[in-house]
Write a protein that holds these residues in place. Structure first.
Motif, PDB file in Angstrom:
ATOM      1  N   ALA A   5       0.830  -1.204   0.000  1.00 48.47           N
ATOM      2  CA  ALA A   5       0.000   0.000   0.000  1.00 48.47           C
ATOM      3  C   ALA A   5       0.862   1.252   0.000  1.00 48.47           C
ATOM      4  O   ALA A   5       1.916   1.298   0.662  1.00 48.47           O
ATOM      5  N   THR A   6       0.437   2.269  -0.726  1.00 49.36           N
ATOM      6  CA  THR A   6       1.234   3.486  -0.906  1.00 49.36           C
ATOM      7  C   THR A   6       1.602   4.143   0.418  1.00 49.36           C
ATOM      8  O   THR A   6       2.749   4.563   0.617  1.00 49.36           O
ATOM      9  N   LYS A   7       0.652   4.253   1.332  1.00 47.40           N
ATOM     10  CA  LYS A   7       0.934   4.900   2.610  1.00 47.40           C
ATOM     11  C   LYS A   7       1.976   4.127   3.406  1.00 47.40           C
ATOM     12  O   LYS A   7       2.862   4.716   4.047  1.00 47.40           O
ATOM     13  N   VAL A   8       1.891   2.811   3.375  1.00 42.78           N
ATOM     14  CA  VAL A   8       2.864   1.972   4.084  1.00 42.78           C
ATOM     15  C   VAL A   8       4.246   2.131   3.459  1.00 42.78           C
ATOM     16  O   VAL A   8       5.261   2.210   4.168  1.00 42.78           O
ATOM     17  N   ARG A   9       4.295   2.204   2.147  1.00 42.88           N
ATOM     18  CA  ARG A   9       5.579   2.388   1.458  1.00 42.88           C
ATOM     19  C   ARG A   9       6.209   3.724   1.833  1.00 42.88           C
ATOM     20  O   ARG A   9       7.433   3.815   2.058  1.00 42.88           O
ATOM     21  N   ALA A  10       5.401   4.765   1.880  1.00 46.97           N
ATOM     22  CA  ALA A  10       5.926   6.086   2.240  1.00 46.97           C
ATOM     23  C   ALA A  10       6.467   6.080   3.665  1.00 46.97           C
ATOM     24  O   ALA A  10       7.519   6.663   3.948  1.00 46.97           O
ATOM     25  N   ASP A  11       5.763   5.401   4.567  1.00 49.17           N
ATOM     26  CA  ASP A  11       6.218   5.289   5.947  1.00 49.17           C
ATOM     27  C   ASP A  11       7.543   4.542   6.011  1.00 49.17           C
ATOM     28  O   ASP A  11       8.481   4.944   6.718  1.00 49.17           O
ATOM     29  N   ALA A  12       7.641   3.461   5.244  1.00 48.01           N
ATOM     30  CA  ALA A  12       8.880   2.681   5.219  1.00 48.01           C
ATOM     31  C   ALA A  12      10.035   3.505   4.661  1.00 48.01           C
ATOM     32  O   ALA A  12      11.168   3.429   5.158  1.00 48.01           O
ATOM     33  N   LEU A  13       9.766   4.302   3.637  1.00 46.54           N
ATOM     34  CA  LEU A  13      10.819   5.126   3.047  1.00 46.54           C
ATOM     35  C   LEU A  13      11.335   6.150   4.046  1.00 46.54           C
ATOM     36  O   LEU A  13      12.547   6.336   4.179  1.00 46.54           O
ATOM     37  N   GLN A  14      10.421   6.815   4.754  1.00 48.03           N
ATOM     38  CA  GLN A  14      10.849   7.812   5.732  1.00 48.03           C
ATOM     39  C   GLN A  14      11.755   7.204   6.789  1.00 48.03           C
ATOM     40  O   GLN A  14      12.821   7.725   7.103  1.00 48.03           O
ATOM     41  N   HIS A  15      11.339   6.065   7.330  1.00 50.26           N
ATOM     42  CA  HIS A  15      12.149   5.400   8.354  1.00 50.26           C
ATOM     43  C   HIS A  15      13.457   4.873   7.770  1.00 50.26           C
ATOM     44  O   HIS A  15      14.513   4.950   8.404  1.00 50.26           O
ATOM     45  N   GLY A  16      13.379   4.324   6.559  1.00 50.64           N
ATOM     46  CA  GLY A  16      14.589   3.793   5.942  1.00 50.64           C
ATOM     47  C   GLY A  16      15.631   4.863   5.694  1.00 50.64           C
ATOM     48  O   GLY A  16      16.832   4.650   5.918  1.00 50.64           O
ATOM     49  N   LEU A  17      15.196   6.021   5.228  1.00 55.67           N
ATOM     50  CA  LEU A  17      16.129   7.138   5.024  1.00 55.67           C
ATOM     51  C   LEU A  17      16.711   7.620   6.340  1.00 55.67           C
ATOM     52  O   LEU A  17      17.890   7.994   6.413  1.00 55.67           O
ATOM     53  N   ASN A  18      15.906   7.615   7.394  1.00 57.48           N
ATOM     54  CA  ASN A  18      16.399   8.036   8.709  1.00 57.48           C
ATOM     55  C   ASN A  18      17.525   7.136   9.200  1.00 57.48           C
ATOM     56  O   ASN A  18      18.395   7.578   9.966  1.00 57.48           O
ATOM     57  N   LEU A  19      17.520   5.886   8.775  1.00 56.52           N
ATOM     58  CA  LEU A  19      18.531   4.931   9.225  1.00 56.52           C
ATOM     59  C   LEU A  19      19.723   4.828   8.275  1.00 56.52           C
ATOM     60  O   LEU A  19      20.662   4.094   8.548  1.00 56.52           O
ATOM     61  N   THR A  20      19.680   5.558   7.173  1.00 58.31           N
ATOM     62  CA  THR A  20      20.752   5.475   6.167  1.00 58.31           C
ATOM     63  C   THR A  20      21.651   6.699   6.265  1.00 58.31           C
ATOM     64  O   THR A  20      21.187   7.828   6.118  1.00 58.31           O
ATOM     65  N   ASN A  21      22.948   6.480   6.500  1.00 56.97           N
ATOM     66  CA  ASN A  21      23.852   7.620   6.559  1.00 56.97           C
ATOM     67  C   ASN A  21      24.366   7.957   5.159  1.00 56.97           C
ATOM     68  O   ASN A  21      24.149   7.226   4.199  1.00 56.97           O
ATOM     69  N   ASP A  22      25.038   9.089   5.045  1.00 58.44           N
ATOM     70  CA  ASP A  22      25.501   9.560   3.740  1.00 58.44           C
ATOM     71  C   ASP A  22      26.474   8.583   3.085  1.00 58.44           C
ATOM     72  O   ASP A  22      26.501   8.434   1.867  1.00 58.44           O
ATOM     73  N   GLU A  23      27.283   7.923   3.906  1.00 58.87           N
ATOM     74  CA  GLU A  23      28.306   7.033   3.383  1.00 58.87           C
ATOM     75  C   GLU A  23      27.690   5.823   2.672  1.00 58.87           C
ATOM     76  O   GLU A  23      28.244   5.307   1.698  1.00 58.87           O
ATOM     77  N   ASP A  24      26.531   5.370   3.146  1.00 53.40           N
ATOM     78  CA  ASP A  24      25.875   4.199   2.564  1.00 53.40           C
ATOM     79  C   ASP A  24      24.774   4.565   1.578  1.00 53.40           C
ATOM     80  O   ASP A  24      24.166   3.678   0.965  1.00 53.40           O
ATOM     81  N   TYR A  25      24.512   5.846   1.399  1.00 57.12           N
ATOM     82  CA  TYR A  25      23.377   6.295   0.589  1.00 57.12           C
ATOM     83  C   TYR A  25      23.490   5.832  -0.864  1.00 57.12           C
ATOM     84  O   TYR A  25      22.509   5.386  -1.462  1.00 57.12           O
ATOM     85  N   ALA A  26      24.696   5.942  -1.430  1.00 53.18           N
ATOM     86  CA  ALA A  26      24.873   5.580  -2.841  1.00 53.18           C
ATOM     87  C   ALA A  26      24.517   4.129  -3.090  1.00 53.18           C
ATOM     88  O   ALA A  26      23.935   3.779  -4.116  1.00 53.18           O
ATOM     89  N   GLU A  27      24.861   3.264  -2.158  1.00 49.79           N
ATOM     90  CA  GLU A  27      24.617   1.836  -2.329  1.00 49.79           C
ATOM     91  C   GLU A  27      23.177   1.441  -1.999  1.00 49.79           C
ATOM     92  O   GLU A  27      22.561   0.644  -2.718  1.00 49.79           O
ATOM     93  N   LEU A  28      22.617   2.013  -0.936  1.00 44.62           N
ATOM     94  CA  LEU A  28      21.306   1.586  -0.472  1.00 44.62           C
ATOM     95  C   LEU A  28      20.153   2.282  -1.184  1.00 44.62           C
ATOM     96  O   LEU A  28      19.126   1.656  -1.470  1.00 44.62           O
ATOM     97  N   VAL A  29      20.302   3.572  -1.471  1.00 39.53           N
ATOM     98  CA  VAL A  29      19.167   4.368  -1.940  1.00 39.53           C
ATOM     99  C   VAL A  29      19.244   4.725  -3.421  1.00 39.53           C
ATOM    100  O   VAL A  29      18.235   4.689  -4.139  1.00 39.53           O
ATOM    101  N   MET A  30      20.430   5.068  -3.913  1.00 41.48           N
ATOM    102  CA  MET A  30      20.536   5.594  -5.274  1.00 41.48           C
ATOM    103  C   MET A  30      20.023   4.656  -6.368  1.00 41.48           C
ATOM    104  O   MET A  30      19.361   5.113  -7.310  1.00 41.48           O
TER     105      MET A  30
END
Length: 220
Positions: A111-136
């Motif tokens: 569900a879209t709302k659940v995905r948005a919630d997961a994205l917000q939390h996932g980004l909060n747990l991702t630091n800049d050093e790992d961003y390229a690998e995890l998010v990009m």
């Protein structure tokens, strides 16, 4: 070389590889850069993806830790419960929790709302050093495709260093329209001190961003 500088170069190399990979696929799709006869074009296959307000986990670097494989798929109906588990279970490493949350956010079955919630939390747990690998890779492929998730990702970019801010904003510029796209261009132009008139020229901005990041890494 200082550890931080080494980390920056690693991040830049990952980002450049992602950008070049996108250009190759785009050129092949448009009929440019066709492979030699008898060979097949190499395309990056989409990775299988799985797919609350719980106590957040602190950010941490994963460069010195063993890489954790991408999470296996979860039942879309259980995605919300999985978000809560990843956030509340102290036995789940931060990197693993971030990967699990981002995988749920990228899963179109959820569900879209659940995905948005997961994205917000996932980004909060991702630091800049790992961003390229995890998010990009997910941003480049537009797996966070809803306007709500685009806004979450762009707002998150403002609080990051250039190594994560610029590539993520470039990807969002490519996949958004209207005011959000204009905002992304303005942010990139401001950080790189370039002219907004470059507009939607993805290749030009990509070159500018790569040069900007390499220059900053050399000055560290």
């Amino acid at each position: 070389m200082k550890t931080k500088t080494a980390g920056l170069f690693i991040g830049i190399l990952i980002i450049v590889a992602i950008l070049l990979g996108f250009r190759l696929v785009r050129d092949l799709d448009s009929g440019q850069g066709k492979p030699e006869q008898g060979t097949e074009p190499v395309r990056e296959a989409r990775k299988p993806v799985p797919s609350s307000q719980d106590r957040p986990k602190a950010r941490t670097s994963s460069r010195s830790a063993d890489r954790i494989p991408r999470p296996t798929a979860v039942d879309p109906e259980l995605a919300d419960a999985e978000i809560s588990r990843l956030l509340s279970d102290d036995k789940v490493p931060v990197l693993q929790a971030a990967k699990g949350l981002l995988a749920i956010a990228a899963d179109s079955r959820v569900a879209t709302k659940v995905r948005a919630d997961a994205l917000q939390h996932g980004l909060n747990l991702t630091n800049d050093e790992d961003y390229a690998e995890l998010v990009m890779p997910e941003l480049e492929a537009n797996h966070f495709e809803s306007p709500e998730m685009h806004r979450i990702a762009l707002d998150d970019a403002y609080n990051r260093d250039d190594i994560a801010k610029l590539p993520s904003t470039l990807a969002l510029m490519k996949h958004t329209t209207g005011e959000m796209q204009k905002e992304a261009i303005e942010l990139i132009a401001f950080i790189t001190s370039e002219d907004e008139a470059i507009g939607l020229n993805y290749d030009k901005w990509s070159s500018i961003i790569t040069e900007h990041l390499l220059k900053n890494a050399e000055e560290e």
